[in-house]
Scaffold this motif. Structure first.
Motif, PDB file in Angstrom:
ATOM      1  N   GLY A  37      -6.240  -7.212   4.119  1.00  9.74           N
ATOM      2  CA  GLY A  37      -7.661  -7.063   4.312  1.00  9.74           C
ATOM      3  C   GLY A  37      -8.049  -6.497   5.657  1.00  9.74           C
ATOM      4  O   GLY A  37      -9.091  -6.831   6.203  1.00  9.74           O
ATOM      5  N   GLN A  38      -7.211  -5.646   6.206  1.00  9.30           N
ATOM      6  CA  GLN A  38      -7.494  -5.085   7.519  1.00  9.30           C
ATOM      7  C   GLN A  38      -7.456  -3.565   7.491  1.00  9.30           C
ATOM      8  O   GLN A  38      -6.929  -2.960   6.562  1.00  9.30           O
ATOM      9  CB  GLN A  38      -6.514  -5.620   8.543  1.00  9.30           C
ATOM     10  N   THR A  39      -8.015  -2.955   8.524  1.00  8.17           N
ATOM     11  CA  THR A  39      -8.024  -1.504   8.654  1.00  8.17           C
ATOM     12  C   THR A  39      -7.289  -1.115   9.923  1.00  8.17           C
ATOM     13  O   THR A  39      -7.580  -1.637  10.998  1.00  8.17           O
ATOM     14  CB  THR A  39      -9.468  -0.965   8.697  1.00  8.17           C
ATOM     15  N   ILE A  68      -4.344  -3.077   2.714  1.00  6.41           N
ATOM     16  CA  ILE A  68      -4.394  -2.612   4.096  1.00  6.41           C
ATOM     17  C   ILE A  68      -4.875  -1.167   4.039  1.00  6.41           C
ATOM     18  O   ILE A  68      -4.331  -0.352   3.298  1.00  6.41           O
ATOM     19  CB  ILE A  68      -3.003  -2.686   4.756  1.00  6.41           C
ATOM     20  N   THR A  69      -5.899  -0.844   4.811  1.00  3.69           N
ATOM     21  CA  THR A  69      -6.446   0.508   4.831  1.00  3.69           C
ATOM     22  C   THR A  69      -6.012   1.207   6.110  1.00  3.69           C
ATOM     23  O   THR A  69      -6.107   0.637   7.196  1.00  3.69           O
ATOM     24  CB  THR A  69      -7.985   0.477   4.771  1.00  3.69           C
ATOM     25  N   ILE A  70      -5.536   2.444   5.964  1.00  2.06           N
ATOM     26  CA  ILE A  70      -5.246   3.286   7.121  1.00  2.06           C
ATOM     27  C   ILE A  70      -6.370   4.312   7.192  1.00  2.06           C
ATOM     28  O   ILE A  70      -6.482   5.184   6.327  1.00  2.06           O
ATOM     29  CB  ILE A  70      -3.869   3.962   7.007  1.00  2.06           C
ATOM     30  N   GLN A  78      -2.158  13.525   4.034  1.00  2.00           N
ATOM     31  CA  GLN A  78      -1.612  14.250   2.869  1.00  2.00           C
ATOM     32  C   GLN A  78      -2.565  15.363   2.440  1.00  2.00           C
ATOM     33  O   GLN A  78      -2.788  15.571   1.260  1.00  2.00           O
ATOM     34  CB  GLN A  78      -1.336  13.310   1.705  1.00  2.00           C
ATOM     35  N   THR A  79      -3.144  16.054   3.408  1.00  2.00           N
ATOM     36  CA  THR A  79      -4.083  17.178   3.242  1.00  2.00           C
ATOM     37  C   THR A  79      -5.406  16.779   2.595  1.00  2.00           C
ATOM     38  O   THR A  79      -6.201  17.632   2.247  1.00  2.00           O
ATOM     39  CB  THR A  79      -3.471  18.370   2.471  1.00  2.00           C
ATOM     40  N   LEU A  80      -5.680  15.486   2.457  1.00  2.00           N
ATOM     41  CA  LEU A  80      -6.928  15.013   1.859  1.00  2.00           C
ATOM     42  C   LEU A  80      -7.807  14.346   2.912  1.00  2.00           C
ATOM     43  O   LEU A  80      -7.314  13.630   3.779  1.00  2.00           O
ATOM     44  CB  LEU A  80      -6.640  14.008   0.742  1.00  2.00           C
ATOM     45  N   ALA A  81      -9.092  14.545   2.802  1.00  2.00           N
ATOM     46  CA  ALA A  81     -10.056  13.910   3.707  1.00  2.00           C
ATOM     47  C   ALA A  81     -10.396  12.524   3.180  1.00  2.00           C
ATOM     48  O   ALA A  81     -11.538  12.224   2.846  1.00  2.00           O
ATOM     49  CB  ALA A  81     -11.295  14.778   3.839  1.00  2.00           C
ATOM     50  N   GLN A  82      -9.360  11.679   3.069  1.00  2.00           N
ATOM     51  CA  GLN A  82      -9.517  10.323   2.538  1.00  2.00           C
ATOM     52  C   GLN A  82      -8.654   9.358   3.350  1.00  2.00           C
ATOM     53  O   GLN A  82      -7.596   9.727   3.852  1.00  2.00           O
ATOM     54  CB  GLN A  82      -9.046  10.242   1.085  1.00  2.00           C
ATOM     55  N   ASP A  83      -9.125   8.109   3.428  1.00  2.00           N
ATOM     56  CA  ASP A  83      -8.299   7.069   4.021  1.00  2.00           C
ATOM     57  C   ASP A  83      -7.160   6.735   3.060  1.00  2.00           C
ATOM     58  O   ASP A  83      -7.225   7.041   1.870  1.00  2.00           O
ATOM     59  CB  ASP A  83      -9.137   5.813   4.286  1.00  2.00           C
ATOM     60  N   LEU A  84      -6.123   6.108   3.575  1.00  2.00           N
ATOM     61  CA  LEU A  84      -4.967   5.712   2.783  1.00  2.00           C
ATOM     62  C   LEU A  84      -5.021   4.206   2.552  1.00  2.00           C
ATOM     63  O   LEU A  84      -5.267   3.439   3.487  1.00  2.00           O
ATOM     64  CB  LEU A  84      -3.681   6.075   3.525  1.00  2.00           C
ATOM     65  N   THR A  85      -4.806   3.781   1.316  1.00  2.00           N
ATOM     66  CA  THR A  85      -4.791   2.358   0.992  1.00  2.00           C
ATOM     67  C   THR A  85      -3.370   1.934   0.662  1.00  2.00           C
ATOM     68  O   THR A  85      -2.721   2.531  -0.192  1.00  2.00           O
ATOM     69  CB  THR A  85      -5.702   2.061  -0.221  1.00  2.00           C
ATOM     70  N   ILE A  86      -2.896   0.913   1.359  1.00  2.00           N
ATOM     71  CA  ILE A  86      -1.603   0.321   1.029  1.00  2.00           C
ATOM     72  C   ILE A  86      -1.908  -0.856   0.118  1.00  2.00           C
ATOM     73  O   ILE A  86      -2.568  -1.816   0.521  1.00  2.00           O
ATOM     74  CB  ILE A  86      -0.853  -0.148   2.286  1.00  2.00           C
ATOM     75  N   ASN A  87      -1.448  -0.767  -1.134  1.00  2.00           N
ATOM     76  CA  ASN A  87      -1.739  -1.815  -2.117  1.00  2.00           C
ATOM     77  C   ASN A  87      -0.486  -2.254  -2.873  1.00  2.00           C
ATOM     78  O   ASN A  87      -0.565  -2.738  -3.986  1.00  2.00           O
ATOM     79  CB  ASN A  87      -2.823  -1.363  -3.087  1.00  2.00           C
TER      80      ASN A  87
END
Length: 107
Positions: A37-39, A68-70, A78-87
């Motif tokens: 639950g952290q960023t 966990i959000t990066i 990864q060439t995307l304008a998105q955050d990464l979610t570790i799930n």
């Protein structure tokens, strides 16, 4: 050549244990997440050089239930304008920086 993490922990890497609080990563951090639950916010592109790395580890094995959000901090992942979610429980993600591509996941 960028600043990098080695398997022996040399080259200036810093191991940080993060217990459920949001954290602003710096180059060469190895972040051991002991709660979900952290960023984790990546360094700004202006502070990075090609080859810089960040590693995030779900040390507690709870990312599947409490992600966990990066946060990308303006750069692509990864060439995307998105955050990464570790799930996925016990996942380890190592990211390498490129001025042309942003952050790329090492496989």
């Amino acid at each position: 050549m960028g600043r990098y993490i080695t398997t022996t922990g040399t080259a200036g890497s810093v191991i940080r244990t993060n217990a459920g609080t949001n954290y602003n990563a710096v180059v060469n951090d190895r972040i051991l997440c002991t709660a979900g639950g952290q960023t984790i916010t990546l360094p700004a592109a202006a502070t990075c050089v090609d080859g810089d790395t960040i590693q995030v580890v779900d040390a507690a094995g709870i990312a599947g239930a409490s992600n966990i959000t990066i946060a990308r901090n303006g750069s692509n992942i990864q060439t995307l304008a998105q955050d990464l979610t570790i799930n996925i429980n016990n996942a380890t993600v190592t990211l390498i920086f490129s001025t042309a591509l942003g952050w790329t996941i090492l496989r």
